[in-house]
Scaffold this active site. Sequence first.
Site, short mmCIF file in Angstrom:
data_model
loop_
_atom_site.label_atom_id
_atom_site.label_comp_id
_atom_site.label_asym_id
_atom_site.label_seq_id
_atom_site.Cartn_x
_atom_site.Cartn_y
_atom_site.Cartn_z
N HIS A 180 -71.93 -12.84 -61.67
CA HIS A 180 -73.28 -13.30 -62.02
C HIS A 180 -74.13 -13.55 -60.78
CE1 HIS A 180 -73.06 -14.41 -66.54
NE2 HIS A 180 -72.37 -13.32 -66.27
N ASP A 227 -54.81 -6.36 -66.58
CA ASP A 227 -54.16 -5.07 -66.83
C ASP A 227 -55.13 -4.21 -67.64
OD1 ASP A 227 -54.10 -6.13 -69.36
OD2 ASP A 227 -51.94 -6.48 -69.38
N THR A 240 -58.38 -10.20 -74.99
CA THR A 240 -57.00 -9.69 -75.04
C THR A 240 -56.05 -10.86 -75.28
OG1 THR A 240 -56.62 -10.00 -72.67
CG2 THR A 240 -57.57 -7.88 -73.35
#
Length: 298
Positions: A38, A222, A215
């Site tokens: 950011h 990953d 995830t």
Amino acid sequence: MGFDEQEYTKALLECREELRAFIDKMNCGPIMVRAAWHDSGTFDVSKPGVGGANGSIRKSEELGHDANAGLDKALRYADNFKKKYPVLSVADILQMASAEAIALMGGPCIDMRYGRLDAEDCPQEGNLPAGNAPFPRDVDSKQHLRDVFHRMGFSDRDIVALSGAHTVGRAFKERSGTTEFGYGSKGTPYTSNEEHAARADGGKGLGMMGGQSWTKKWLTFDNSYFKRDGDNNLLMLETDSIIANDPSFKPHFDRYGESQGAFFNDYADAHRRLSELGATFAVPGGIKLPAYGPPSKL
Ligand code: HEM
């Protein structure tokens, strides 16, 4: 007084050790990655001088922009390192924390340069991407991503690679408001269950609990962001959805899902460029540190 490269390099090396230990202990890698992005992601290739990896996010004027909700925590962490190593710029501390966090979480080593100078001017609000409609100028999510990332000088492939950073981290109802899942026990089974192992080394520890991740192992860097099934506990912003499905983005998306090596290569290259957008280095070419080697804790 001039810039003392030797003194600066010594501080960088000491700070790097301590940042790694701190991030490892706090499990705060994702928020440090978001803070660095950011800072740099406000860059406009057509308006050099404003925006970019120049530490201007440390100023309350910019930290208060809506897109930066929640990042005050990361800036407080960075400020503690600034107090200990006053010679270092906040821009460098942020970019170093991000690169080290990615390596710690199992991701690629990024070929970083240091010696950024901190800027005093803040960019105007509105340069960072939104995850869901309505998008500025009433464009669709694909055009919005292109508006924002092409403005920084990135390609469609870079957009897909950089979006893969969402393989780590979470969104919070109280911050971006892009999810119903909030702080503490109001998260998902992957973010609010202390027994869930999200770290790359399989260890427990979630840092602050709550929110919704992209995830399952959201403290592991990953390629699982590119291999998600329809799990309702996982987050899918409109911008995530378009890169998985649009014909100009999908081939890259699919390639990264098939090959973690391809993702790591392209990600590391794009991240290095992201970390240098708009940066002014105190010495020509910046300062390179000796390679760290594999993280000792993994
Ligand atoms: C493609 C456009 C992007 C959009 C629309 C987007 C949007 C978002 C949103 C809405 C959040 C949740 C914030 C919260 O509620 O706390 C978030 C988190 C995050 N973003 Fe992005 N982002 C984008 C690109 C990127 C890029 C390029 C990076 C890094 C290279 C990045 C790294 C992260 C990380 C690591 C988090 C998790 C922070 C945490 O766990 O505290 N994002 N992003």
